[in-house]
Write a protein that holds these residues in place. Structure first.
Motif, short mmCIF file in Angstrom:
data_model
loop_
_atom_site.label_atom_id
_atom_site.label_comp_id
_atom_site.label_asym_id
_atom_site.label_seq_id
_atom_site.Cartn_x
_atom_site.Cartn_y
_atom_site.Cartn_z
N PHE A 1 0.84 -1.20 0.00
CA PHE A 1 0.00 0.00 0.00
C PHE A 1 0.88 1.25 0.00
CE2 PHE A 1 -1.86 3.38 2.63
CZ PHE A 1 -3.00 3.67 1.90
N VAL B 1 -0.27 3.23 -3.51
CA VAL B 1 -1.06 4.45 -3.32
C VAL B 1 -0.25 5.55 -2.61
CG1 VAL B 1 -3.17 5.41 -2.32
CG2 VAL B 1 -3.15 3.07 -3.15
N ASP C 1 -12.92 11.45 -2.61
CA ASP C 1 -11.57 11.00 -2.26
C ASP C 1 -10.91 10.40 -3.50
OD1 ASP C 1 -11.40 7.73 -1.66
OD2 ASP C 1 -13.40 8.60 -1.74
N GLU C 2 -9.58 10.55 -3.57
CA GLU C 2 -8.86 10.32 -4.82
C GLU C 2 -9.06 8.90 -5.38
OE1 GLU C 2 -5.02 11.96 -4.57
OE2 GLU C 2 -4.59 11.67 -6.69
N VAL C 3 -9.02 7.90 -4.48
CA VAL C 3 -9.10 6.52 -4.94
C VAL C 3 -10.44 6.27 -5.64
CG1 VAL C 3 -9.11 4.12 -4.19
CG2 VAL C 3 -7.55 5.76 -3.12
N ASN C 4 -11.52 6.70 -4.98
CA ASN C 4 -12.84 6.46 -5.56
C ASN C 4 -13.11 7.36 -6.78
OD1 ASN C 4 -13.80 4.33 -3.95
ND2 ASN C 4 -14.15 5.77 -2.27
N LYS D 1 -10.98 8.22 -8.93
CA LYS D 1 -10.29 7.59 -10.04
C LYS D 1 -11.09 6.40 -10.57
CE LYS D 1 -5.58 6.23 -11.08
NZ LYS D 1 -5.87 6.23 -12.50
N LYS D 2 -11.63 5.61 -9.63
CA LYS D 2 -12.44 4.46 -10.05
C LYS D 2 -13.60 4.91 -10.94
CE LYS D 2 -11.80 1.46 -5.99
NZ LYS D 2 -12.43 1.08 -4.72
N GLN E 1 -7.40 17.04 -7.80
CA GLN E 1 -7.98 16.67 -6.52
C GLN E 1 -7.99 17.87 -5.58
OE1 GLN E 1 -9.09 13.62 -6.21
NE2 GLN E 1 -9.85 14.05 -4.14
N LYS F 1 -17.37 -1.26 -9.02
CA LYS F 1 -15.96 -0.92 -8.72
C LYS F 1 -15.70 -0.87 -7.22
CE LYS F 1 -14.82 -0.24 -13.04
NZ LYS F 1 -13.88 -1.14 -13.73
N THR G 1 -16.90 0.99 -4.68
CA THR G 1 -16.74 2.25 -3.94
C THR G 1 -17.51 2.16 -2.63
OG1 THR G 1 -18.71 3.25 -4.89
CG2 THR G 1 -16.66 3.57 -6.10
#
Lengths: 572, 334
Positions: A355, A359, B34-37, B39-40, B57, B282, B284
């Motif tokens: 991780f 990330v 939030d960045e991860v979601n 992007k998804k 972001q 995905k 989320t």
């Protein structure tokens, strides 16, 4: 000649000296420019942010008023935060100094076994992020801590609040006291103690009437230093204080980040600033007033006679106990980084490291880059200031010295708030940029360069530089060709310290990071806050490894360049 | 020194080079998800439509400040995410433009601006999560209502965030005030205080505690709860019968958007069943806002949730006062 005339003569002499100084400075444009740029940048990046905090604290709405202070004083909760912070700092500084003294006394005077090991144990916390203690204490004694929950099945062990925070801060800060006390004890000639013993004094009597009185200024200075550091500490209380044991630095942060209430956050930070600055300047006065070194020629090894075998055993046991706690802390961080879900499923995994390198890798890169750029600039700038202050006669040098040292006295939280207040509007819009982080680190760690530079400059005879000037060199040439080479080892020693601090700082930086520029420490805090202990531990392990590698590299390089002497300049 | 400055300058220059736009349509997005979601979701959009997305972001405060500062010369087309009250303010400040398109009419009225200036594209309800193993161990009944949480069996067994630092926790405070009336709500929270193990500073920490059995009950928005279920933790999500509030992050098209067609395509897609399915496909763990969209494991039918109606602007205005009162009365409660 009467005193009256002599003082008048001195007066006119001083005036003509000052005039002469100005003339000399004017003749040397490089020196004049360096002095002006230094003073200007200190005003913009140290004084202006602090002034912005005070200014904002008096502007809760339209126009000026003290309403924000009224709100703080009216709130029983914030009053409690104030007394908690002061009480906690007092308790930590006393206990930390006591443990530091015991460690130093055991290593320097009592000749206990495992001296080298104790020395390392006391240095590791200095080169680690300052909140590692808190993280480990949660992992060991928290609600699903390894010891309290997995082994003893105690739920709701009261670790949040005073108990846990006290433990974490003592572990974090006793090494600072150890370093100070070690220096003090080493510079006290043990022959004095031996002589007193030979004259028939009992061991206790000699300790109380010779050793302790000689160490008192050092002890006082250590207590004050720890007081300032504990009061400014942000990482440990954010993790461990809990909402029922409020601490000022955390409350200031919550007001600004959680409630967007800048004036109130600024007012709280003024309450934090005042005791810090008072204690800091008191400490400097104590250190500056009296030279209590008794060095005569070669430092002498202690005969160890002052310590009875029983006392030696007791000292050894105490050192072992503290060391065991420190080792336990680092082991639990390492295990936490490798365990799947801490406190629940302890099977080994590399997923937390994956991780961090996936990330979270941007933060690792950003941190290295920011610390890597800021540190040499801070070091060089610090050296220039040390040179200006110790070696030149420019006007305003007292102001330069005081201002640059000030950023050490001011808690990081206050500086961070000052930076967002000062640099989120014209003429200097810097929030969200790399520059604001760099500037913050540079101006925060200048004092490190100044301290080591001044210390070493005082040991070098100015006549060497004067000779260069007499032979026609200007200030720039003298500095780079004569002064700098002589102070390089101290320079790097200071640099390592600044690098460590830049890599591990969190209190000011937490206000200044953005999605474009983020830091590992801030990531660790947010992982801890949202309960991802594994990821936080993995980040911490990587951070400690990077710092250790950097120290090792600089040490190797210096040793190759300057022989044993260079390597020894690093007190790590 | 010069060398260092040069390195710094190069580093700065490198960081400033924007990602080169692909040929074809591109939409520029300020993302407060939030960045991860983010992007998804946005990657799925590009994969399906071929329209490239450049996203920056920014959390909601900085995003709003930037949109306002750039209003004469907009640099972005879409503001993606951030709770709906932010979009209401942006509408009132004339920073956004109306667009309805397909899918708008099907949205519930709580998820859209009547004039089409913004719409929510997912929601996260407040809920309890219980750890079934801990409940069995302490012999407490499964709580099904806010009132059940006062049961002394839960002493020191509940975690919730602190409204001092977490918008999630303020959501709880505001909804209790609306449901019970202000004084009764504070009485309730004071009575609840002995059962609270700790008020966490982060809005997502309670879910981590409940999944490993550190506490019996956790209060927060649902995504991390549903994630815990998928990961196999012994956790169950309960929606209290009195009702809950929710957060409903929204999307707006900025006034003067340069890539209007692409922006409209993104907004249409987000309100379509296809776009909504991405939330679940995905992982989320966001709740879709369109009936008929796929739901994840453990999610009750969207229409069955009992939500309460709160004016987000009112909640925003009351925040300082209500949180202050919470600090003075609830935190100091024994």
């Amino acid at each position: 000649m009467g005193s009256h005339t002599s003082s008048r003569a001195q007066g006119s002499q001083a005036a003509s000296q000052a005039l002469g100084r100005l003339k000399r400075v004017a003749r040397d444009p490089v020196l004049a420019a360096a002095a002006l740029i230094t003073l200007g940048s200190l005003i913009v990046f140290v004084l202006y942010p602090l002034a912005s905090v005070v200014d904002q604290s008096f502007r809760p709405g339209e126009g000026y008023s003290a309403a924000a202070y009224g709100e703080v004083l009216k709130s029983a909760y914030l009053r409690k935060a104030f007394t908690n912070s002061l009480g906690m700092s007092l308790a930590t500084s006393m206990t930390g100094t006591l443990i530091g003294f015991i460690f130093a006394f055991a290593v320097v005077r009592a000749n206990v076994p495992l001296k080298k090991f104790f020395n390392i144990v006391a240095v590791i916390p200095i080169v680690s992020p300052p909140f590692i203690g808190a993280l480990a204490i949660i992992m060991l004694f928290g609600n699903n801590g390894l010891i309290t929950w997995n082994l003893l099945k105690i739920q709701n062990f009261p670790i949040y609040g005073f108990n846990g925070l006290f433990l974490a801060q003592v572990v974090t800060f006793f090494p600072v006291a150890y370093m100070t006390m070690k220096g003090v004890l080493e510079s006290m000639n043990p022959v004095l103690e031996d002589a007193a013993l030979n004259l028939g004094g009992s061991r206790l009597n000699v300790f109380l009437r010779v050793t302790l009185p000689l160490a008192v200024p050092g002890i006082a200075s250590s207590i004050l230093l720890l007081f300032v550091e504990t009061l400014a500490d942000f990482g440990n209380p954010l993790i461990l204080a809990g909402s029922k044991f409020p601490i000022l630095s955390v409350q200031a942060y919550l007001q600004i980040v959680g409630m967007y209430d800048l004036p109130k956050g600024a007012a709280i930070s003024v309450f934090l600033l005042i005791p810090s600055v008072l204690a800091f300047f008191l400490q400097r006065a104590i250190v500056g007033r009296k030279k209590y070194t008794t060095v005569t020629g070669k430092p002498q090894a202690s005969s160890g006679k002052i310590v009875s075998p029983g006392a030696r055993g007791l000292l050894f046991a105490l050192c072992i106990a503290v060391s065991a706690l420190v080792v336990l802390i680092y082991l639990s961080i390492l295990l936490g980084a490798l365990a799947k879900v801490w406190g629940y499923d302890h099977s080994l995994t590399l997923e937390h490291f994956k991780f961090v390198f996936g990330v979270g890798f941007k933060a690792v890169r950003d941190t290295l880059m920011i610390a890597g750029i800021a540190t040499p600039i801070a070091g060089l700038f610090g050296m220039i200031i040390a040179f200006l202050v110790a070696r030149t006669k420019i006007p305003g040098k007292k102001l330069i010295e005081t201002t640059s040292i000030l950023s050490f006295a001011v808690p990081g939280t206050v500086i961070g708030i000052g930076y967002i207040l000062a640099f989120n509007h014209k003429p200097l819009v810097l929030t969200g940029t790399l520059a604001i982080l760099l500037l913050n680190f540079v101006f925060r760690y200048i004092p490190v360069g100044i301290e080591s530079g001044t210390a070493i400059l005082q040991q070098i005879d100015p006549s060497i530089e004067e000779a260069a000037v007499d032979l026609g060199a200007d200030a720039r040439r003298t500095f780079f060709r004569i002064t700098l080479p002589m102070i390089v080892p101290a320079f790097f020693s200071g640099l390592v310290f600044a690098f460590v601090r830049a890599m591990t700082a969190v209190s000011a930086a937490i206000f200044l990071v953005s999605s474009r520029w983020n830091l590992m420490t801030v990531h660790i805090m947010s992982q801890v806050e949202s309960g991802n202990l594994g990821a936080a531990a993995a980040y911490s392990v990587i951070l400690v490894v990077i710092v250790a590698a950097a120290i090792g590299l600089i040490r190797l390089a210096l040793r190759a360049q300057y022989g044993r002497f260079g390597g020894n300049m690093l007190h790590f | 020194m010069k060398k260092i400055l040069a390195i710094a300058a190069i580093a700065l220059a490198l960081a400033a080079i924007p990602a080169f736009a692909k040929p074809g349509q591109t939409v520029v997005v300020y993302s407060s998800v939030d960045e991860v979601n983010a992007k998804k979701i946005l990657d799925a959009f590009t994969a399906e439509t071929g329209t490239a997305v450049q996203f920056v972001q920014l959390s909601s405060g900085p995003a709003y400040a930037r949109i306002k500062a750039e209003s004469n010369n907009p640099q972005a087309d879409v503001w993606f995410g951030a709770p709906s009250e932010n979009h209401i303010i942006a509408k009132n400040e004339k920073l956004t433009q109306a667009y309805k398109g397909s899918g708008f009419d099907a949205l519930g009225k709580e998820f859209k601006d009547p004039d089409g200036f913004w719409r929510s594209f997912y929601m996260n309800p407040m809920a309890f999560a219980v750890n079934k193993e801990v409940l069995a161990r302490i012999g407490a009944p499964k709580p099904t209502s806010w009132a059940d949480l006062l049961n002394p069996a839960f002493k020191g067994q509940i975690q919730m965030p602190s409204p001092q630092s977490s918008g999630t926790a303020y959501n709880v405070v505001a909804s209790l005030v609306v449901m019970m009336g202000e004084d009764k709500a504070y009485d309730y929270m004071k009575k609840l205080a002995p059962n609270i193990q700790t008020y966490t500073s982060s809005g997502t920490a309670p879910s981590k505690a409940v999944q490993v059995g550190q506490c019996a009950v956790a209060l927060q928005f649902t995504p991390a709860f549903f994630e815990a279920i998928v990961k196999g933790f012994p956790v169950e999500v309960i929606f209290p019968k009195e009702g809950v509030w929710f957060e409903a992050p929204a999307v707006s098209i900025l006034k003067g958007a340069r890539n209007l067609a692409a922006a409209q395509e993104l907004v249409d897609w987000l309100s379509s069943v296809k776009g909504q399915n991405v939330m679940t496909d995905k992982q989320t763990f966001f709740y879709p806002v369109v009936a008929g969209a796929k739901l994840g494991t453990g999610m009750p039918a969207f229409e069955s949730l009992k939500t309460i109606d709160i004016d987000p602007l009112w909640a925003g205005e009351q925040k300082k006062r209500l949180v202050e009162r919470w600090v003075q009365e609830v935190l100091t409660a024994k």
